[in-house]
Design an enzyme around this catalytic site. Structure first.
Site, PDB file in Angstrom:
ATOM      1  N   PRO A   1       0.827  -1.209   0.000  1.00  0.00           N
ATOM      2  CA  PRO A   1       0.000   0.000   0.000  1.00  0.00           C
ATOM      3  C   PRO A   1       0.862   1.260   0.000  1.00  0.00           C
ATOM      4  O   PRO A   1       2.010   1.252   0.461  1.00  0.00           O
ATOM      5  CB  PRO A   1      -0.767  -0.128   1.314  1.00  0.00           C
ATOM      6  CG  PRO A   1       0.232  -0.783   2.224  1.00  0.00           C
ATOM      7  CD  PRO A   1       1.063  -1.707   1.367  1.00  0.00           C
TER       8      PRO A   1
ATOM      9  N   SER B   1       4.574   4.610   2.441  1.00  0.00           N
ATOM     10  CA  SER B   1       4.453   3.338   1.706  1.00  0.00           C
ATOM     11  C   SER B   1       5.052   2.196   2.505  1.00  0.00           C
ATOM     12  O   SER B   1       5.926   2.391   3.358  1.00  0.00           O
ATOM     13  CB  SER B   1       5.148   3.428   0.339  1.00  0.00           C
ATOM     14  OG  SER B   1       6.552   3.355   0.487  1.00  0.00           O
ATOM     15  N   HIS B   2       4.562   1.009   2.193  1.00  0.00           N
ATOM     16  CA  HIS B   2       5.082  -0.227   2.786  1.00  0.00           C
ATOM     17  C   HIS B   2       5.361  -1.187   1.646  1.00  0.00           C
ATOM     18  O   HIS B   2       4.455  -1.804   1.104  1.00  0.00           O
ATOM     19  CB  HIS B   2       4.066  -0.818   3.766  1.00  0.00           C
ATOM     20  CG  HIS B   2       4.590  -2.009   4.532  1.00  0.00           C
ATOM     21  ND1 HIS B   2       5.025  -3.162   3.930  1.00  0.00           N
ATOM     22  CD2 HIS B   2       4.743  -2.227   5.860  1.00  0.00           C
ATOM     23  CE1 HIS B   2       5.414  -4.029   4.838  1.00  0.00           C
ATOM     24  NE2 HIS B   2       5.261  -3.489   6.026  1.00  0.00           N
ATOM     25  N   ASN B   3       6.638  -1.295   1.260  1.00  0.00           N
ATOM     26  CA  ASN B   3       6.988  -2.151   0.122  1.00  0.00           C
ATOM     27  C   ASN B   3       7.168  -3.598   0.552  1.00  0.00           C
ATOM     28  O   ASN B   3       7.122  -3.927   1.731  1.00  0.00           O
ATOM     29  CB  ASN B   3       8.255  -1.631  -0.540  1.00  0.00           C
ATOM     30  CG  ASN B   3       8.037  -0.306  -1.240  1.00  0.00           C
ATOM     31  OD1 ASN B   3       7.143   0.455  -0.879  1.00  0.00           O
ATOM     32  ND2 ASN B   3       8.848  -0.023  -2.238  1.00  0.00           N
TER      33      ASN B   3
END
Length: 1010
Positions: A825, A843-845
């Protein structure tokens, strides 16, 4: 005094036991021994008992028998105690076979086989591997003549049964030997797991053969010595008595078709209470105990999933979810009688309080070991109540308990105040909850039957019943329990489904403050359900009516027929489609209709389940469906960490279709079925109190929503110097290292660090395994932040949150490219920072295992930031890369392609979290240790915004790296002194400045426009 002579002794009646009882006791004890060892081993030492000399987890995923029963405490001790108790019935079975068939050979084989069993049980593979293996091999070898001899000696059905079981056992030995060779000789990883599965299958066949009730009964009754004759006559009398009772029994909606004896009423110590107050007290006690059910029932999954989070895999404690299957025990008449009686109810209530009181334990595993059996007790208790419910009272109370549970969470920042993983420091009211529950149990103990509060005793009066197959009743009930738990135990869950972000300074959909509307929708459904129940006047009219059609013409009958009509099902299905397919206020409107629809079904579906007459089968199947639906719902987002998860990846649509289709059998699809719909007869006083409870909950929900709203708009911490302090933190799904809610710990650190902007990751808690919580509620309501919770639970991410002291002008949610791993997300938001637009990216990669995902995600983030150039921008993200790593690693895609500056490129000790910026003057950078909140530190960047209408321009590295002492900067730039220290001394709440042991400070370049 006279001494009894020989004749007196001869007249003493002999005690006779049926032979099948010995076999059944042996079976139960053996299965309990192996089953308890397996469950405890998987919960406590899963990765240790699956590990062997060749491989471990995840290549080996099923434990061997030896490791399970003999390597670790306490499962080893529990197993050995239970298996010792099995010795008596085992020797009895050997003797019975000898007594009937007079085979000395079988007697010797049986005794030796039993001693060999004791050899490999009590001499473990760790204590003496050679002796253990020798005893095990001897046991298997002796099993062959034991089974063959049993087949040859038996006759009729017993012989057929033994032959089938023995054949299956012999066939299972072939793959057992093959996998043993693959493991021991070829040392192939995974072969031991397959051997372990095969070993358990072979052991189960062996146990089932020698403990067959049919075989045991046949063995006892095949000859007729005196003791066997007594056994046979005893069995004949029991059979005749059962036949006579069945012939006299009238079918009824109850746990069992037989009248249940009740214990005498306890002394009533509250007779001096007026009758009205006494009945009101009973109603309130039932309501609170229903609330306690939802407290315990919803606590087991967050308690067990704590371990899955740390392992990022199936860790073993997940087996605790099987505690929800306890209603299957109602198929045993003795348990059904005990669970339905007052004594059993009180006992299970008190046992359920163990879960509520477990908050005092600091170890998450210890809490799980108490919450799991308490969940089994509270679920069995509630099932017993619902299945004896003839007037709709207990099903309505169950629904009101759910509404009360959701309301208390809404009032307590999305945490139920008596959850076992919440304590005083995290907003708990645990002591108050325990006291209220004890008082409710005391009320139940001293209660007498009244006209308006039904007795806890089973009523044996007959009433019309629909012709309901047990499976057609179990499927809707299982789906309904899942729906109530997954969507309605938190008022904010449906708002999160519809949330889309901000547009022109206004939220484009419902927020947490609008969640009171969800409570209103549940109450509306509850009111419909109440209206479908007859009051006393309608009951009298229905009794005088000459036909079922006229009975159905009463007000309750009309509404009951409406709620079972296919048109109502079609409306609920359409609302579910709107809830899934639309966002914003349109999607939330569909969610509200769906919530009302779900709540209205509770009494009807419960009544159908009670009408089947097969409680164990019906409830066991229903709860099995519930567990499957829970797993499917979690696997839509946790697919990367579970076997077979790829098939449910991002398929919430399949879950919603399944839950809706499973409700279909609860509706009357023909006119004849609608005419047969029973109308439950709830006493008038109970109806009025239920209506009043609905109204009170609605009022309290609206009042809470108004009370929790901040009186003033959020204000930045340092408006004069135009400082903006931003932080990024991965908060581990709101559980601290002790498995407790971490909202207050997060809020305290953010407040101390004076964070104007905060990105939180791993924050989508609107799932049953996280307790359906909202991690932002406390900070929004207490600390004054604007919030964007990012992509909702229907977007299948682990969640990202943006909290801002500055107004959010516009925000967009992104699902970054994730072809292989977990869905990433991101939030891009434009903040109004003193009239200057500043873009913030959270962001969360993906993880390191998915290099392609991280590359594509970083390229997309770089593109978004480059397109916003030259707008001042702050990036707060979890990217999994080393600083300055070449492409395909994420770093250069973000810094170079995104036209951003690293907050401090000399900091080489980073891996997950990164802060990037442009168009701002960076003045400080800090790294704060994780403390007890999570497994990841908090990173903080402090910036100064250029004055309105000015920009920083292109800054050289020398201009950006004018390092400074703290004392050379104004006090407004200083970070708090309380956080200086180390692991042994200093710091606050175990947080301290680490890596550099101090925040890094930077001077503004010459000519800065501030």
């Amino acid at each position: 005094m006279t001494t009894p002579g020989p004749s007196t002794a001869l007249t003493t009646p002999a005690v006779a036991l049926p032979g099948w009882l010995v076999a059944r006791v042996h079976t139960v004890l053996a299965l309990a021994a192996f089953g308890s060892a397996l469950v405890l081993g998987c919960m406590l030492h899963y990765k240790k008992i699956v590990k062997n000399g060749v491989a471990g987890w995840p290549k080996e995923w099923w434990p061997s028998v030896s490791a399970t029963i003999g390597d670790w405490y306490p499962e080893r001790s529990v197993f050995q105690i239970l298996i010792a108790l099995t010795a008596g019935p085992r020797f009895a079975l050997v003797y019975m076979l000898y007594y009937v068939h007079h085979s000395t050979t079988l007697l010797v084989i049986g005794v030796l086989r039993t001693f060999m069993c004791g050899g490999w049980v009590y001499i473990t593979s760790t204590d003496g591997p050679d002796v253990h293996d020798a005893c095990m091999i001897a046991y298997v070898v002796l099993t062959l003549p034991w089974m063959i001899g049993g087949v040859l000696c038996s006759r009729g059905k017993a012989r057929k049964w033994r032959r089938t079981t023995a054949s299956a056992f012999f066939v299972s030995l072939v793959p057992l030997a093959y996998f043993y060779h693959q493991h021991k000789v070829k040392r192939i990883p995974g072969a031991y797991t397959r051997r372990g599965v095969q070993t358990r299958q072979s052991a189960a066949l062996s146990v089932r053969d020698e403990s067959s009730r049919r075989a045991a009964r046949r063995n006892v009754c095949s000859n007729s010595p005196p003791c066997v004759t007594r056994l046979r006559s005893c069995a004949a009398r029991r059979l005749a008595r059962r036949t006579e009772l069945k012939a006299r029994t009238v079918p009824e909606i109850s746990i069992t078709a037989h009248p249940i004896p009740q214990a005498a009423e306890p002394p009533v110590i509250l007779n001096w209470f007026p009758a009205f107050l006494r009945s009101l007290s009973s109603f309130m006690s039932d309501l609170y105990l229903a609330h306690t059910f939802w407290v315990v029932f919803s606590a087991v999954q967050p308690t067990l999933f704590y371990f899955s989070i740390w392992e990022l895999a199936i860790a073993g404690p997940e087996l605790a979810i099987l505690s929800a299957l306890s209603p299957a025990l109602l198929g045993v008449r003795a348990i059904a009688i005990w669970a339905a009686n007052k004594e059993g109810q009180i006992t299970m209530h008190l046992l359920s309080l163990v879960a509520v009181a477990s908050y005092v334990l600091s170890n998450p595993l210890h809490r799980l070991l108490l919450v799991t059996p308490a969940t089994a007790c509270v679920t069995l208790r509630q099932a017993a109540l619902l299945l004896q419910d003839r007037k709709g009272y207990h099903s309505i109370i169950w629904l009101l308990g759910l509404l009360m549970f959701s309301l208390t969470k809404f009032a307590n920042h999305s945490n139920n105040p008596v959850w076992p993983f919440v304590d005083d420091a995290s907003g708990g009211w645990n002591k108050t909850g325990v006291i209220l529950a004890v008082l409710a149990c005391g009320d139940l103990y001293t209660r007498q039957t009244t006209a308006d509060v039904p007795s806890r005793k089973i009523d044996v009066s007959a009433m019309p019943q629909p012709d309901t197959h047990w499976l057609a009743a179990a499927l809707p009930l299982g789906s309904l329990v899942f729906i109530l738990h997954a969507y309605l135990t938190e008022a904010g869950t449906l708002t999160a489904w519809a949330w889309t972000g901000w547009h022109d300074y206004q939220p484009s959909g419902p927020m947490s403050k609008h969640a009171a509307l969800t409570l209103l929708a549940i109450s509306a459904g509850g009111a419909l359900a109440l209206s479908s129940l007859c009051n006393e006047a309608e009951k009298d009219d229905a009794e005088k009516a000459p036909s079922q059609a006229q009975q159905a013409s009463s007000t309750g009958g009309v509404i009951a027929a409406m709620l079972s009509h296919p048109a109502w099902y079609a409306l609920g299905s359409a609302a579910s489609f709107v809830m899934y397919g639309y966002r914003g206020w349109a999607g939330y409107a569909g969610s509200l209709v769906t919530a009302m629809f779900w709540a209205s079904l509770v009494p009807g579906i419960v009544a159908r389940a009670a009408a089947t007459g097969k409680p164990g089968r019906t409830l066991g199947t229903a709860m099995f469906i519930y567990i499957l639906m829970i797993l499917a719902n979690v696997w839509t987002v946790a697919y990367a960490f579970v076997p077979g998860g790829v098939y449910l990846r991002e398929r919430t649509d399949l879950v919603m279709v399944a839950q809706t289709l499973l409700l279909a059998p609860a509706f009357a699809w023909s006119r004849e079925a609608r005419l047969k719909t029973p109308v439950l007869e709830l006493p008038r006083t109970a109806r009025l109190r239920a209506y009043a409870t609905l109204a009170i909950c609605c009022i309290l929900g609206l009042a809470t929503s108004l009370y929790r709203q901040p009186l003033a708009a959020p204000r930045p911490y340092s408006p004069g110097p135009r400082i903006i302090t931003a932080g990024i933190w991965t908060v581990h799904f709101g559980f601290d290292n002790a498995g407790r809610d971490s909202q207050r710990l997060i809020s305290e650190l953010a407040d101390d660090m004076r964070l104007d902007v905060l990105g939180l990751l791993e924050t989508d808690l609107h799932r049953t395994v996280f307790g359906n919580r909202d991690l932002t509620r406390l900070m929004v309501e207490k600390k004054g932040y604007f919030v964007d919770i990012g992509p909702g639970p229907n977007k299948h991410t682990w969640g990202a949150v943006l909290l801002s002291k500055f107004p959010i002008k516009h925000s967009t949610h992104h699902l970054l490219p994730s072809p292989r791993g977990e869905l990433a997300p991101a939030i891009t938001a434009i903040l109004d920072v003193w009239g200057t637009d500043v873009m913030v990216v959270v962001s969360h990669n993906g993880q390191k295992e998915d290099a392609l995902d991280r590359q594509l995600q970083s390229m997309e983030l770089g593109r978004l930031m480059a397109e916003a150039y030259p707008m001042p921008t702050i990036f707060l993200g979890y990217v999994v890369t080393k600083p300055h790593a070449p492409k395909r690693a994420p770093y250069r895609y973000l810094v170079e392609d995104g036209l951003m500056y690293d907050i401090d490129e000399d900091d080489k000790d980073r891996w997950c979290e990164y802060i990037l910026y442009r168009g701002l003057y960076r003045t400080a950078y800090a790294r704060v240790s994780r403390g007890t909140v999570t497994d990841t530190e908090m990173q903080i960047g402090q910036f100064v915004v250029p004055r309105h209408g000015s920009t920083t321009g292109e800054l050289t590295k020398d201009e950006r790296y004018l390092r400074s002492y703290r004392e050379d900067l104004p006090v407004e730039h200083w970070f708090p002194d309380e956080y200086y220290g180390d692991k042994r001394s200093g710091g606050k709440n175990k947080h301290f400045y680490h890596v550099f042991d101090t925040p890094l400070y930077y001077r503004l370049p010459e000519g800065a426009h501030v």
